[in-house]
Design a protein around this motif. Sequence first.
Motif, short mmCIF file in Angstrom:
data_model
loop_
_atom_site.label_atom_id
_atom_site.label_comp_id
_atom_site.label_asym_id
_atom_site.label_seq_id
_atom_site.Cartn_x
_atom_site.Cartn_y
_atom_site.Cartn_z
N ALA A 20 0.73 -0.72 -0.04
CA ALA A 20 -0.17 -0.02 0.18
C ALA A 20 0.62 0.97 0.56
N ASN A 21 2.31 1.68 0.49
CA ASN A 21 2.86 2.01 0.29
C ASN A 21 3.19 2.57 -1.37
N ASN A 22 2.88 3.63 -1.92
CA ASN A 22 3.16 3.89 -3.43
C ASN A 22 2.52 4.52 -3.97
N ASP A 23 2.36 5.99 -2.64
CA ASP A 23 1.85 7.26 -3.59
C ASP A 23 1.39 8.16 -2.87
N ASP A 24 0.57 8.86 -3.18
CA ASP A 24 0.07 10.21 -2.55
C ASP A 24 -1.71 8.90 -2.50
N PHE A 25 -2.56 9.42 -1.24
CA PHE A 25 -3.50 9.24 -1.31
C PHE A 25 -4.34 9.95 -0.53
N ASP A 40 0.14 16.99 4.31
CA ASP A 40 1.56 16.27 4.38
C ASP A 40 1.02 15.03 4.46
N ASN A 41 0.10 14.67 5.34
CA ASN A 41 -0.25 12.98 5.72
C ASN A 41 -1.24 12.74 4.08
N ASN A 42 -1.29 13.07 3.34
CA ASN A 42 -1.06 12.20 2.04
C ASN A 42 -0.03 11.84 1.77
N ALA A 43 1.33 12.03 1.66
CA ALA A 43 2.03 11.11 2.04
C ALA A 43 2.21 9.48 1.89
N PRO A 44 2.89 9.33 1.42
CA PRO A 44 3.39 7.71 1.64
C PRO A 44 4.29 7.14 3.12
N VAL A 45 4.73 6.08 3.74
CA VAL A 45 5.29 6.14 4.58
C VAL A 45 6.57 6.40 3.61
N LYS A 61 2.72 14.04 9.82
CA LYS A 61 2.61 14.44 8.59
C LYS A 61 4.21 14.60 7.84
N ASN A 62 5.30 13.94 8.37
CA ASN A 62 6.86 13.52 8.45
C ASN A 62 7.61 12.38 8.39
N GLY A 63 5.90 11.65 7.39
CA GLY A 63 6.56 10.38 6.51
C GLY A 63 6.41 9.10 7.22
N TRP A 101 -1.99 25.16 -0.35
CA TRP A 101 -0.74 23.92 -1.05
C TRP A 101 0.13 23.22 0.09
N MET A 102 0.14 22.71 0.61
CA MET A 102 1.03 21.60 0.91
C MET A 102 2.15 20.56 0.62
N THR A 103 3.35 21.07 1.00
CA THR A 103 3.87 20.29 0.20
C THR A 103 4.66 18.57 1.14
N HIS A 104 5.63 17.64 0.90
CA HIS A 104 6.06 16.90 2.35
C HIS A 104 7.32 16.42 1.34
N PHE A 105 7.73 15.31 2.57
CA PHE A 105 8.99 14.20 1.79
C PHE A 105 9.06 14.06 0.32
N ASN A 106 7.36 13.97 0.03
CA ASN A 106 8.00 13.13 -0.88
C ASN A 106 8.14 13.86 -1.83
N THR A 107 7.22 14.90 -1.97
CA THR A 107 7.12 15.73 -3.11
C THR A 107 8.57 15.81 -4.33
N THR A 108 8.67 16.15 -5.36
CA THR A 108 9.36 16.51 -5.96
C THR A 108 9.48 17.65 -7.13
N GLU A 109 10.78 18.09 -7.44
CA GLU A 109 11.03 18.71 -8.05
C GLU A 109 10.00 19.01 -9.49
N GLU A 110 10.19 18.12 -9.66
CA GLU A 110 9.50 17.78 -10.68
C GLU A 110 7.41 17.78 -10.64
N ASP A 111 7.28 16.94 -9.67
CA ASP A 111 6.29 17.38 -9.17
C ASP A 111 5.55 18.73 -9.17
#
Lengths: 345, 345, 345, 345
Positions: free
Chosen positions: A24-29, B8-13, B203-205, B318-328
Motif C-alpha cells: 500500500a506504500n506507493n503514492d499519495d492518497f 502532508d498526511n497524504n504522503a506515503p510512509v 505528517k513527516n513520513g 498547497w502543502m508539500t511533503h518529504f515525497n514531493t519532487t521538483e518535478e511535481d
Amino acid sequence: MKRSFASDNNAPVHPDIMQAIINANNDDFVSYGDDPYTLKAKNIFNKKFGVDVEVFFVCTGTGANVSAISHLIKPWQTVIAASTAHIHHDECGAPEKYTGSKLHTVNSLDGKLTVSQLKPFLHSVGFEHHAQPGIISITQSTELGMVYTPEEIEEIARFANQNDMYLHLDGARIANALTSLNISLEEMITHTGVDVMSFGATKNGLLMGEAVVFLNPELARGFQYVRKQSMQLVSKMRYVSAQFIAHFQDDLWLKTATHANQMARLLAEKIRHIPQVKLTMPVQTNAVFAAIPKEIIQPLQEKYYFYVWNPEMGEVRWMTHFNTTEEDIEDFVKCIEDLLETSNK
Amino acid sequence: MKRSFASDNNAPVHPDIMQAIINANNDDFVSYGDDPYTLKAKNIFNKKFGVDVEVFFVCTGTGANVSAISHLIKPWQTVIAASTAHIHHDECGAPEKYTGSKLHTVNSLDGKLTVSQLKPFLHSVGFEHHAQPGIISITQSTELGMVYTPEEIEEIARFANQNDMYLHLDGARIANALTSLNISLEEMITHTGVDVMSFGATKNGLLMGEAVVFLNPELARGFQYVRKQSMQLVSKMRYVSAQFIAHFQDDLWLKTATHANQMARLLAEKIRHIPQVKLTMPVQTNAVFAAIPKEIIQPLQEKYYFYVWNPEMGEVRWMTHFNTTEEDIEDFVKCIEDLLETSNK
Amino acid sequence: MKRSFASDNNAPVHPDIMQAIINANNDDFVSYGDDPYTLKAKNIFNKKFGVDVEVFFVCTGTGANVSAISHLIKPWQTVIAASTAHIHHDECGAPEKYTGSKLHTVNSLDGKLTVSQLKPFLHSVGFEHHAQPGIISITQSTELGMVYTPEEIEEIARFANQNDMYLHLDGARIANALTSLNISLEEMITHTGVDVMSFGATKNGLLMGEAVVFLNPELARGFQYVRKQSMQLVSKMRYVSAQFIAHFQDDLWLKTATHANQMARLLAEKIRHIPQVKLTMPVQTNAVFAAIPKEIIQPLQEKYYFYVWNPEMGEVRWMTHFNTTEEDIEDFVKCIEDLLETSNK
Amino acid sequence: MKRSFASDNNAPVHPDIMQAIINANNDDFVSYGDDPYTLKAKNIFNKKFGVDVEVFFVCTGTGANVSAISHLIKPWQTVIAASTAHIHHDECGAPEKYTGSKLHTVNSLDGKLTVSQLKPFLHSVGFEHHAQPGIISITQSTELGMVYTPEEIEEIARFANQNDMYLHLDGARIANALTSLNISLEEMITHTGVDVMSFGATKNGLLMGEAVVFLNPELARGFQYVRKQSMQLVSKMRYVSAQFIAHFQDDLWLKTATHANQMARLLAEKIRHIPQVKLTMPVQTNAVFAAIPKEIIQPLQEKYYFYVWNPEMGEVRWMTHFNTTEEDIEDFVKCIEDLLETSNK
C-alpha cells in the motif's frame, strides 16, 4: 527470544498483513478514509456480514467499544456488562469518562450474561432517580475464552429490543469465536440481532486493526463525528484498510484464529495429564485458564510471558495466537513439568 | 497517480520508516510499551530534548492534543488558542468533549498568538462566574505555515508561568518549524518554557507517529491513566516506537522536513511570477497559501488534490511533503499556467 | 440599607410570593414534584403558553440553560450564541462541561443574533473534522437589556428549523421582554418556533424560580432524567411550585416586570439631562447602560451596589427591579449629581 | 391530610426555619453569597466543627455529593461506595456524568463499608489498564438507617489517607446520626479524618439546605468554580443562609433530629409486638425497615405514603421526621393492626 502466552497482542504482525502494508506504500492518497483501500475494505465487510453494514476503522479496541457505546447511549442510561468485561475491568474507566453513563455489572464466572441476570435491571425503568438501562454489552469470545452460541446472543438481543435497549458486542476475538463454533459471521451476528459490534483484528495478526460495525446503517448516522471527536480517526487510513483487506483474503482471519484455538486445545490436552495442574475453565477458543502450584509461577514467568489471573488460587491465563507453534507448546509444557519436578524435590 | 498538495498526511510512509516496521516484526513482545523498542525510542527523545522528558506515544494528533491538555486543566478552566488552531477548528469539538473546558479563541491572521492578545483574559481571574484561564495552546508551525521564534515562545511561556497557566504546544509539524529556523529542539522547546507538547511525526513520513512530551516529568504524573482512558494506548506499540527510532536516525526527520520546506519555497518562487496568482502568506515552512482565479480551482483539483481555504477570495492551500519532487512542482506550476492560459482565451 | 442597582436578583422576595410559600407550609407532601402545587403550577404554564407544554422546575438559571441545551444537543454539535450570552460569559463553562459541546460565539453589541450572522456556520455541515451546528441560543431580553421582536425570533427559528438545529431561548428576564413589547407569551414564544426555553422568575420577585419549558412535548422525552442527573431536582418542590402559582396570579409577573422597566426608563430620562453622563444603550427593559466620569464610579459604589461593565470607557450597568421605587431613582440621580458637582470643583 | 412515612423530605418546613426566611426578606442584598447572612452562617459552621472549615451552600443533596466528589477526583480514579449508596442508586448516574469516573460498589446489607471490603481495590493501583481508587464515599446515617461509630469512620479515613485516597461523607442525615450516638460534630467528623462532607439539612426541617464542607481548607481551593460550573450556585443565597442560622440556633437541628429518631424508635417498639410484622434492620435513627404481609401493603399505602423496599420479601421503609407526632405513630400502627385483622378474616 522469550515466547509469550500473555496475550494474543504480544504476537508480531502476520507476514501476509505486513506485505499488504508494504504494497500500500506507493503514492499519495487522500487521508482519513477517502481512498480506494478503505472503499474496498468496506465492501468486503458488507460481503462478510451478508448485508450492507456501516464500518468505521478506529485506533484501539477501547476506542471501538467506547465510541460505539457512546453513540447509542444517553448519559442517564446505563451499560450492563459482565463483571469480567473488558469495558469494565480493563479500560481505565474510559466508558464512564466518555459516555458519562453508569456501568452496571453482573457477576459472571465465564464472562457470559444471561437474560435472567438482565431482568432485574428493568425495575429501574421509569423512575427518575435511577439511571435507565440503555445498552447491553457482551464479549465474544469472552475474557474467559468462552463463546456465546447464536441462540444465546439472539435471546439477549430480543430482550434488548423488547426493552428499548441496544445490544453491543465486543468482538476483540470474534474470529476465535467463529472458528470455535465453525459458523459464519452472518449466523453469529447478522441474524442474531446485534446492533453494533467492535470488530477486532489486532489480536489476530494485524499491526493495528479495529473497527466499529453498525448492523443497522440508520443507527450509524452521525458516527463519523463521534469517531473524530473520540480521537479515533487515523489520518493515513489506507494502511489500516489494506490490512483488513489482507485479513479477509483467502479466509486468512479464520485460518489464523483456527490455528490459535488449536494451539490452546493442544496446550490444554497436554497439561490435563499433569496432576498438579488443573484447568479452571473449558477451553473453547485461544485461552487456557489453569491453577498451578504457586511456587512455579515466578520461575515460569522468567521464561515465558503470561498473567496471573487469581493470585489467591494460583490461577493463570495462557493465551495462544496465530504464531504460536506446536513446538512452543511442547517446550512450554516441558518447562512446567521440569519446574514441578524441581519443586517437588 | 494523482499527486497531492492537500496535506502532508497524504504522503506515503518514508522507505526508511517502512523498513523499521519490517525489521521490528520478528517475535513476541510484551504489548502496551513494555518492549525494548519503546524503551530505546524514549531514550532518544531524552537526548533530542537535552533533558529527561516523559514521552507517551499515542494514536492521533487530536489524541495527543486532547489528552495532553486534559491532563493539565480543570474543567472550570479555559484553553486559549488562536481562532485558526487545529484544536478549535479541526478536531470536531474533541477538546471540549474530553476536557469539559471552554475553549477561548483569539483572532489571528497567521495563526500565532501574542501576549498582548492574552492579557485581557486575566480580567476573569478570581470571578467565580467566569471560567478561569488555564492553558495557552500554540501551534508550531501554525496552521498557516508560520513559525514562532524561540523568543516569542519564551515570552508566552513566561506570561503563562506568571499567571498560573500552562503552555501547550501543538507540534504536528515541529520538524518543519525547526528546519525553517535551523535551530534545535532544545533551543525551541526545552529552553523556552513549554510545559507539554504534542510531537507529531505522521505528517513527516511515519505511518502513525504521535507523542505527548512533558518537559517537566512531575507534570506527567498519572498521565499513563489519561492515555489509556482517552483510548490512545496502542497495544502493539513496538511498531510505533520503531518508527520513531528510524525517524531520528541520522537526522532523517530534519532531512525530510527540510525537503518539504524547500519544495514549498520552490513552489512559491515559481508561482510568484504568475501575474494572476498572489501569495497570501509568507512561506516559512511547507505550506503555500495563494489566491488564484476561481475558475481554475476546479479544473486544477481534478488533476491534483488540495483544499480551498477561503472560497470567497479564491484562496487555496498547497502543502508539500518529504515525497514531493521538483518535478511535481514543475508539473503543477505548468498545469496552473496551462489552465490560466486556457481560461484567458 | 444600601440599595442595589447591581442586579434584579439583589431584590428581596415579593410579599405575595412570600405569602404563597408560607401558605404552602402546611403538612406532609410527596417530594420531587408529585404534589398538588406542582400539578397546578404546570397547568398554569399550559394556559399561559396557550398550548400543552412540558415544564420542569429546576434550581438555577444556569441549571435551566445547561440542562435544556444538553438534552437537545449531541457532543459533536455546537451551541451558537452571542458573545455576550450568559451561557458563554457568566456560567463558568458549565455548558461545555455538561454538554461536552463546543460553544461558538458571534460578536454582538446589543446581545442579539441575526440570521446573517448564523449562516456562515453552515459551512461546517457534513465535514467530519468540524463540530456541527446544533443549537442556537438567544437571550430575551438580552444581557444588554434589548428585546427581540417576535418577527426576529421567528426568523431565527425558521433558520434553525430549516437547518436541523434547535432554538433555545434564555428567558431569565422573559417578563421584562414581554411587557416591553406589551405582547403575550403566546405571541412571543408559542407562535415563533422556539423549541425550548429557560423560564426565569427569580429575577422577577421569587426566592427561587426557574423552569425549563419544552414547546414541543415530544422533545421533552427523557428530560426528567436529565433534570435529576444534572442535579437540578429539588426535593421539596411544592415551595417552588407555590411561588410560580403566585407569580402568575392576577398577572403579578407582568406587573412587577412593568414596574421594573418603568423604573429603568425613569432613571434613563433623569440622567439623560446630565451632560457628563451618556446612555450607551437604548433602554428597552430594566437595564440602563451609561458611561459616567470614571472618578465618580467608586464613590457612587460606596453608596449603591452596581457593576462596572467596561472599565476602559467608564461604562456601568444599572438594573432596576420590582422593589425599586421612584424615590430610589431620585436619590440615586441626586447622588450622581452631587458627586459630579464635587468632582468638578 | 395524608401523613407520610415515605421520606423525611415529605415534611414541611419547620416553623422556626420559615420565620427565619420571613425575617431575611427585608431589603436589597448582594446575591451569590456576598451577604451578611451567609457570612454569619459560615461562622457558625466553623464553631460547630471546632475548626475553620470551608463551607459552600448548594442546591441539592445530589449537587453536594457530586460537586464535592468531582473536586477531589480525577476521571481515571474511582469512587468506592456501598451498593446501597445514594450516589450509586438514587442519583440517576449524576456522579459518573459529572466526574467521568467509575463508581465501584461493595455489597453491604446495612449500608456501611469496612476496610476489609476496601482492601481488594488496592490490587489495581499502578496498573494503567485499571481505573485507580481515588475516593471512598460513606453515608452517615446510611440509607438503611445505620450509624458508623467515630472509630469506624476513623479506621476508613486512615485507610484512605494511607493509600492516597480521600474520604467523602454523605451527611444527608448527619443530625440523625449525631443524636443517635449523642456525640458532637467534632467527635464524629472533625477528629476522624473526613476530607469533605455533604451536610444535609433539607431532610431535617429546611425548605432547602445543603452544603459542601471541606475539613481541610486547602482542599477547597477552586471549589467556588466547581459550585458555579455544576449549576449549584443559588443567586438569592441569603435565604438559604438564614435557614442554616436558624437550624443551628439553640440546637434546633439536634432537637428535630432527636425527635425524628424517637418517633422511629416508638414505631419500632409498637410494631415489634405485632406477630405478622418483622423488623429487618435495627433502628438506630429515623428509619424503620420491616417485612409486612404483602396483602396489606397496598391498602396501607392508600392511607399513608411510604416506599416498598424489597417487593419480593414484602419489606417496606418507614421514615419519621421532625413533624411526626406520637399520635401519627399510634394511628399508623392501629391502621396496620386493622388491616391485618381484616386480611386474616
